[in-house]
Write a protein that holds these residues in place. Structure first.
Motif, PDB file in Angstrom:
ATOM      1  N   VAL A   1      -3.962  22.867  -8.403  1.00  0.00           N
ATOM      2  CA  VAL A   1      -4.572  23.383  -9.629  1.00  0.00           C
ATOM      3  C   VAL A   1      -3.910  22.699 -10.820  1.00  0.00           C
ATOM      4  O   VAL A   1      -2.866  22.060 -10.683  1.00  0.00           O
ATOM      5  CB  VAL A   1      -4.403  24.916  -9.729  1.00  0.00           C
ATOM      6  N   PRO A   2      -4.482  22.809 -12.016  1.00  0.00           N
ATOM      7  CA  PRO A   2      -3.822  22.223 -13.192  1.00  0.00           C
ATOM      8  C   PRO A   2      -2.425  22.794 -13.401  1.00  0.00           C
ATOM      9  O   PRO A   2      -2.186  23.993 -13.172  1.00  0.00           O
ATOM     10  CB  PRO A   2      -4.761  22.603 -14.346  1.00  0.00           C
TER      11      PRO A   2
ATOM     12  N   TYR B   1      -9.618  31.726  -8.570  1.00  0.00           N
ATOM     13  CA  TYR B   1     -10.437  30.538  -8.828  1.00  0.00           C
ATOM     14  C   TYR B   1     -11.863  30.690  -8.286  1.00  0.00           C
ATOM     15  O   TYR B   1     -12.527  29.701  -8.026  1.00  0.00           O
ATOM     16  CB  TYR B   1      -9.752  29.304  -8.216  1.00  0.00           C
ATOM     17  N   ARG B   2     -12.315  31.940  -8.207  1.00  0.00           N
ATOM     18  CA  ARG B   2     -13.654  32.161  -7.664  1.00  0.00           C
ATOM     19  C   ARG B   2     -14.737  31.557  -8.564  1.00  0.00           C
ATOM     20  O   ARG B   2     -15.824  31.197  -8.086  1.00  0.00           O
ATOM     21  CB  ARG B   2     -13.903  33.657  -7.448  1.00  0.00           C
ATOM     22  N   ASP B   3     -14.473  31.423  -9.860  1.00  0.00           N
ATOM     23  CA  ASP B   3     -15.457  30.846 -10.774  1.00  0.00           C
ATOM     24  C   ASP B   3     -15.208  29.359 -11.050  1.00  0.00           C
ATOM     25  O   ASP B   3     -15.923  28.755 -11.860  1.00  0.00           O
ATOM     26  CB  ASP B   3     -15.454  31.613 -12.098  1.00  0.00           C
ATOM     27  N   ALA B   4     -14.212  28.784 -10.381  1.00  0.00           N
ATOM     28  CA  ALA B   4     -13.889  27.371 -10.588  1.00  0.00           C
ATOM     29  C   ALA B   4     -14.820  26.485  -9.758  1.00  0.00           C
ATOM     30  O   ALA B   4     -15.492  26.949  -8.822  1.00  0.00           O
ATOM     31  CB  ALA B   4     -12.440  27.105 -10.201  1.00  0.00           C
TER      32      ALA B   4
ATOM     33  N   VAL C   1      -6.505  17.135 -12.664  1.00  0.00           N
ATOM     34  CA  VAL C   1      -5.887  16.913 -13.976  1.00  0.00           C
ATOM     35  C   VAL C   1      -6.946  16.892 -15.069  1.00  0.00           C
ATOM     36  O   VAL C   1      -6.725  17.392 -16.185  1.00  0.00           O
ATOM     37  CB  VAL C   1      -5.086  15.596 -13.970  1.00  0.00           C
ATOM     38  N   ALA C   2      -8.106  16.338 -14.748  1.00  0.00           N
ATOM     39  CA  ALA C   2      -9.186  16.265 -15.739  1.00  0.00           C
ATOM     40  C   ALA C   2      -9.873  17.606 -15.948  1.00  0.00           C
ATOM     41  O   ALA C   2     -10.776  17.718 -16.784  1.00  0.00           O
ATOM     42  CB  ALA C   2     -10.210  15.220 -15.305  1.00  0.00           C
TER      43      ALA C   2
ATOM     44  N   ARG D   1       1.007  14.167  -8.683  1.00  0.00           N
ATOM     45  CA  ARG D   1       1.105  13.479  -9.968  1.00  0.00           C
ATOM     46  C   ARG D   1       1.285  14.496 -11.092  1.00  0.00           C
ATOM     47  O   ARG D   1       1.032  15.698 -10.914  1.00  0.00           O
ATOM     48  CB  ARG D   1      -0.137  12.619 -10.211  1.00  0.00           C
ATOM     49  N   ALA D   2       1.741  14.025 -12.232  1.00  0.00           N
ATOM     50  CA  ALA D   2       1.924  14.914 -13.382  1.00  0.00           C
ATOM     51  C   ALA D   2       0.593  15.565 -13.732  1.00  0.00           C
ATOM     52  O   ALA D   2      -0.452  14.922 -13.748  1.00  0.00           O
ATOM     53  CB  ALA D   2       2.455  14.128 -14.575  1.00  0.00           C
ATOM     54  N   GLY D   3       0.650  16.856 -13.971  1.00  0.00           N
ATOM     55  CA  GLY D   3      -0.563  17.580 -14.325  1.00  0.00           C
ATOM     56  C   GLY D   3      -1.145  18.398 -13.201  1.00  0.00           C
ATOM     57  O   GLY D   3      -2.145  19.091 -13.390  1.00  0.00           O
ATOM     58  N   VAL D   4      -0.502  18.326 -12.001  1.00  0.00           N
ATOM     59  CA  VAL D   4      -0.995  19.091 -10.849  1.00  0.00           C
ATOM     60  C   VAL D   4       0.093  20.052 -10.389  1.00  0.00           C
ATOM     61  O   VAL D   4       1.255  19.678 -10.235  1.00  0.00           O
ATOM     62  CB  VAL D   4      -1.401  18.165  -9.681  1.00  0.00           C
TER      63      VAL D   4
END
Length: 295
Positions: free
Chosen positions: A173-174, A191-194, A237-238, A252-255
């Motif tokens: 996840v982020p 994260y049901r709505d992700a 990340v995005a 990676r950075a961001g995860v």
């Protein structure tokens, strides 16, 4: 039947052309053709037939090539039994997914050329379903595959799976999301709505996602499919979704990785071979080396 001619026929069945066989055996196409013709006379039936400018095996040729695998393996095993100091020899065709090739096969292949120079390895990258299809058609000798404990892969009785290593997976996840120490269905509920990201060349991780999401009482919205785990992380990340990632690999950075338990999805890897083929010394050697690799 002449053993050398059987070897030539088997190589023709695998390489597909007399030119390729000639190059592999450091001889001429004329010599290969003569060997196949002589074997056909010994067998009492044509083994090849014209196909344009090339040739292909006849049904009898294909059947004899299948027998040649067993015959040559038995002869090789007999030689080693009579002379334990004899070196295994042959070309091993291996197909597997990238992580297993890097983690299991490459450490073995690096030393194989030095310790057993008569054993050669040909490596092809394929997802499990693709590799198993190649095993079934006898286009490879060993497949490196995986499944999940929550999505076990059924195997045909014509093959044998040898366990290698396993690793738990987590939810990627982020990194800005809060940590969550809870059973897997509760983690998924957040994260049901992700939007969800799954593999583009296999269905195992999607089965795991849908299994845990089902425990949490929702149907996940799968919108992205990526074969590369690095690309999956880029998508996370995005802010384009969440997805499963191995727990033992750096991200990676961001995860951020959220551990999953009760149940924990565990990826299990295997070396798969055709049943009855492990008596072939080069294959037995490779299997032993793969199972000895520390993980």
């Amino acid at each position: 039947m002449d053993v050398r001619r059987l070897e030539t026929l088997l190589m023709l069945s695998r390489l597909g052309s007399m030119r390729a066989v000639a190059d592999e055996m450091y001889t001429t196409t004329s010599t290969v053709s003569q060997q196949i013709a002589a074997l056909g006379r010994e067998a009492g039936t044509p083994l090849v037939e014209p196909e344009g400018r090339r040739v292909r095996l006849t049904p009898a040729g294909r059947r004899l090539a299948e027998h040649a695998v067993t015959i040559l393996a038995a002869l090789e095993a007999a030689k080693l039994d009579l002379d334990p100091a004899a070196e295994p020899a042959g070309t091993l065709r291996v197909a597997g997914f990238g992580t297993a090739i890097r983690r299991s096969l490459m450490p073995v292949a690096a030393g194989l050329a030095d310790d057993h120079p008569k054993v050669r390895v040909r490596i092809h990258e394929h997802e499990p379903t693709e590799a198993l299809a190649l095993i079934a058609s006898d286009d490879i000798d060993l497949a490196l595959t995986y499944d999940f404990n929550l999505a076990p892969a059924p195997l045909d009785r014509s093959v044998t799976a040898h366990p290698l290593w396993s690793v738990p997976w987590a939810l990627g996840v982020p990194s800005g999301d809060e940590p969550l120490d809870a059973p897997a269905p509760a983690v998924f509920t957040r994260y049901r709505d992700a939007e969800w990201i799954v593999n583009s060349r296999g269905s195992a991780d999607e089965e795991v996602v849908r299994t845990i999401a089902g425990m949490a009482g929702f149907d996940p919205l799968v919108t992205h499919r990526a074969d590369s785990l690095l690309l999956l992380q880029d998508l996370v990340v995005a802010g384009l979704g969440v997805g499963l990632l191995p727990s033992d690999q750096p991200t990676r950075a961001g995860v951020r990785l959220l551990p999953l338990r009760d149940p924990t999805p565990i990826l299990r890897t295997y070396a798969v071979v055709r049943a009855g083929r492990t008596g072939w010394p080069p294959l037995a050697l490779l299997l032993n080396l793969l199972q000895a690799v520390p993980h």
